[in-house]
Design a protein around this motif. Structure first.
Motif, PDB file in Angstrom:
ATOM      1  N   UNK A 123       3.412  61.107  25.083  1.00 15.99           N
ATOM      2  CA  UNK A 123       2.749  61.118  26.384  1.00 15.99           C
ATOM      3  C   UNK A 123       1.253  60.812  26.288  1.00 15.99           C
ATOM      4  N   UNK A 124       0.702  60.772  25.082  1.00 17.05           N
ATOM      5  CA  UNK A 124      -0.721  60.495  24.928  1.00 17.05           C
ATOM      6  C   UNK A 124      -1.009  59.035  25.221  1.00 17.05           C
ATOM      7  N   UNK A 125      -2.173  58.776  25.793  1.00 15.66           N
ATOM      8  CA  UNK A 125      -2.569  57.395  26.057  1.00 15.66           C
ATOM      9  C   UNK A 125      -3.044  56.733  24.766  1.00 15.66           C
ATOM     10  N   UNK A 126      -3.124  55.419  24.784  1.00 20.00           N
ATOM     11  CA  UNK A 126      -3.610  54.681  23.611  1.00 20.00           C
ATOM     12  C   UNK A 126      -5.033  55.085  23.268  1.00 20.00           C
ATOM     13  N   UNK A 127      -5.850  55.342  24.283  1.00 15.75           N
ATOM     14  CA  UNK A 127      -7.234  55.760  24.040  1.00 15.75           C
ATOM     15  C   UNK A 127      -7.288  57.132  23.387  1.00 15.75           C
ATOM     16  N   UNK A 178      -8.434  58.412  29.299  1.00 17.21           N
ATOM     17  CA  UNK A 178      -9.009  57.121  28.920  1.00 17.21           C
ATOM     18  C   UNK A 178     -10.486  57.138  28.530  1.00 17.21           C
ATOM     19  N   UNK A 179     -11.121  58.307  28.529  1.00 12.96           N
ATOM     20  CA  UNK A 179     -12.556  58.350  28.249  1.00 12.96           C
ATOM     21  C   UNK A 179     -12.907  59.375  27.179  1.00 12.96           C
ATOM     22  N   UNK A 180     -13.996  59.087  26.480  1.00 13.06           N
ATOM     23  CA  UNK A 180     -14.593  60.039  25.540  1.00 13.06           C
ATOM     24  C   UNK A 180     -16.074  60.134  25.865  1.00 13.06           C
ATOM     25  N   UNK A 181     -16.643  61.303  25.686  1.00  9.62           N
ATOM     26  CA  UNK A 181     -18.064  61.538  25.931  1.00  9.62           C
ATOM     27  C   UNK A 181     -18.800  61.331  24.605  1.00  9.62           C
ATOM     28  N   UNK A 182     -19.599  60.275  24.525  1.00 10.10           N
ATOM     29  CA  UNK A 182     -20.209  59.863  23.270  1.00 10.10           C
ATOM     30  C   UNK A 182     -21.723  60.021  23.316  1.00 10.10           C
ATOM     31  N   UNK A 191     -19.931  58.751  29.246  1.00 14.40           N
ATOM     32  CA  UNK A 191     -18.513  58.444  29.104  1.00 14.40           C
ATOM     33  C   UNK A 191     -18.338  57.018  28.582  1.00 14.40           C
ATOM     34  N   UNK A 192     -17.402  56.876  27.645  1.00 19.13           N
ATOM     35  CA  UNK A 192     -17.071  55.553  27.120  1.00 19.13           C
ATOM     36  C   UNK A 192     -15.573  55.348  27.245  1.00 19.13           C
ATOM     37  N   UNK A 193     -15.204  54.146  27.687  1.00 18.26           N
ATOM     38  CA  UNK A 193     -13.790  53.827  27.821  1.00 18.26           C
ATOM     39  C   UNK A 193     -13.440  52.620  26.959  1.00 18.26           C
ATOM     40  N   UNK A 194     -12.286  52.673  26.317  1.00 16.25           N
ATOM     41  CA  UNK A 194     -11.825  51.522  25.568  1.00 16.25           C
ATOM     42  C   UNK A 194     -11.222  51.912  24.243  1.00 16.25           C
ATOM     43  N   UNK A 195     -10.564  50.954  23.593  1.00 18.04           N
ATOM     44  CA  UNK A 195      -9.915  51.211  22.314  1.00 18.04           C
ATOM     45  C   UNK A 195     -10.761  50.781  21.136  1.00 18.04           C
ATOM     46  N   UNK A 201     -20.646  49.596  26.454  1.00 17.82           N
ATOM     47  CA  UNK A 201     -19.813  49.815  27.644  1.00 17.82           C
ATOM     48  C   UNK A 201     -19.735  51.280  28.020  1.00 17.82           C
ATOM     49  N   UNK A 202     -20.892  51.871  28.309  1.00 15.12           N
ATOM     50  CA  UNK A 202     -20.944  53.269  28.718  1.00 15.12           C
ATOM     51  C   UNK A 202     -20.945  53.351  30.228  1.00 15.12           C
ATOM     52  N   UNK A 203     -20.327  54.374  30.739  1.00 11.68           N
ATOM     53  CA  UNK A 203     -20.439  54.667  32.161  1.00 11.68           C
ATOM     54  C   UNK A 203     -21.711  55.448  32.394  1.00 11.68           C
ATOM     55  N   UNK A 204     -22.235  55.345  33.606  1.00  9.92           N
ATOM     56  CA  UNK A 204     -23.338  56.214  33.962  1.00  9.92           C
ATOM     57  C   UNK A 204     -22.861  57.652  33.879  1.00  9.92           C
ATOM     58  N   UNK A 205     -23.701  58.542  33.387  1.00  6.98           N
ATOM     59  CA  UNK A 205     -23.284  59.919  33.118  1.00  6.98           C
ATOM     60  C   UNK A 205     -22.862  60.630  34.402  1.00  6.98           C
ATOM     61  N   UNK A 206     -23.322  60.177  35.555  1.00  5.40           N
ATOM     62  CA  UNK A 206     -22.982  60.835  36.821  1.00  5.40           C
ATOM     63  C   UNK A 206     -21.975  60.015  37.626  1.00  5.40           C
ATOM     64  N   UNK A 207     -21.407  58.961  37.021  1.00  2.44           N
ATOM     65  CA  UNK A 207     -20.474  58.120  37.755  1.00  2.44           C
ATOM     66  C   UNK A 207     -19.261  57.801  36.918  1.00  2.44           C
TER      67      UNK A 207
END
Length: 208
Positions: A123-127, A178-182, A191-195, A201-207
């Motif tokens: 059940x775990x995602x690829x990420x 799908x995200x990790x906090x890096x 937050x970072x998303x991807x394999x 490719x970081x997300x804004x910390x508040x978005x």
């Protein structure tokens, strides 16, 4: 008070104390998979191959891969007999799980708790699977703050706001899957998303 009434009152007090004790024993906030990884002594992928009932339940496991923990393979885990006292129930017909938790002093066995992160491997995602090898560890100095109601905010640049509950009404939502906090080069966290390994490719910390 008569002796009988005193005994009844005492029993009620003991019962209420026991209920409170059990409730407190299982009181825990949901954790993002990264938090579970960072806070655990052991993180393994294992196949559950048997079950024995001793003073608590003992599950015999065949360790497939260790992501964190002692050099020796974990060959069994212990858990309380019921969920009321934070025990977990596992399928023991060869089903594979990601198991996190705390080792005992011998490092031979592992004590599993309802508040730990335990999921069927399939059940775990690829990420999530990819993050177990490096990415989660890269963010262990970051703090993941769970948002339970709006408005919510962070108090430090080294935090990531986890909004799965308020947005998707589940703690197993997009950020968990799908995200990790890096931690970034300026010591802030995002937050970072991807394999692939984090680049820009970081997300804004508040978005998220």
């Amino acid at each position: 008070f008569s002796l009988a009434r005193i005994c009844v009152v005492t029993l009620v007090i003991l019962f209420l104390w026991r209920v409170e004790e059990i409730a407190e024993a299982c009181s825990c906030s949901p954790a993002h998979p990264q938090q579970a990884f960072c806070n655990s002594d052991v993180v393994i992928r294992a196949k559950v191959v048997g079950k024995q009932e001793v003073d608590r339940f003992k599950y015999d496991v065949k360790q497939i891969k260790s992501f964190k923990g002692p050099a020796q393979d974990i060959d069994a885990i212990y858990t309380a007999p019921t969920s009321a006292v934070c025990g977990v129930s596992l399928e023991h017909n060869g089903k594979e799980y990601l198991i996190t938790g705390t080792t005992l002093t011998t490092f031979k066995y592992y004590a599993h708790h309802l508040c730990d992160f335990l999921e069927p491997w399939e059940t775990l995602s690829a990420t999530q699977k990819k993050s177990l090898t490096q990415r989660y560890e890269m963010g262990c100095e970051c703090k993941i703050t769970r948002c339970t109601s709006i408005p919510c905010m962070i108090s430090s640049p080294a935090e990531c706001l986890w909004t799965d509950w308020v947005i998707e009404k589940t703690v197993n939502g997009g950020q968990a899957k799908h995200f990790a906090c890096i931690k970034r080069s300026d010591d802030s966290c995002a937050w970072y998303r991807g394999a692939a390994l984090p680049k820009k490719d970081f997300l804004d910390i508040e978005d998220p």
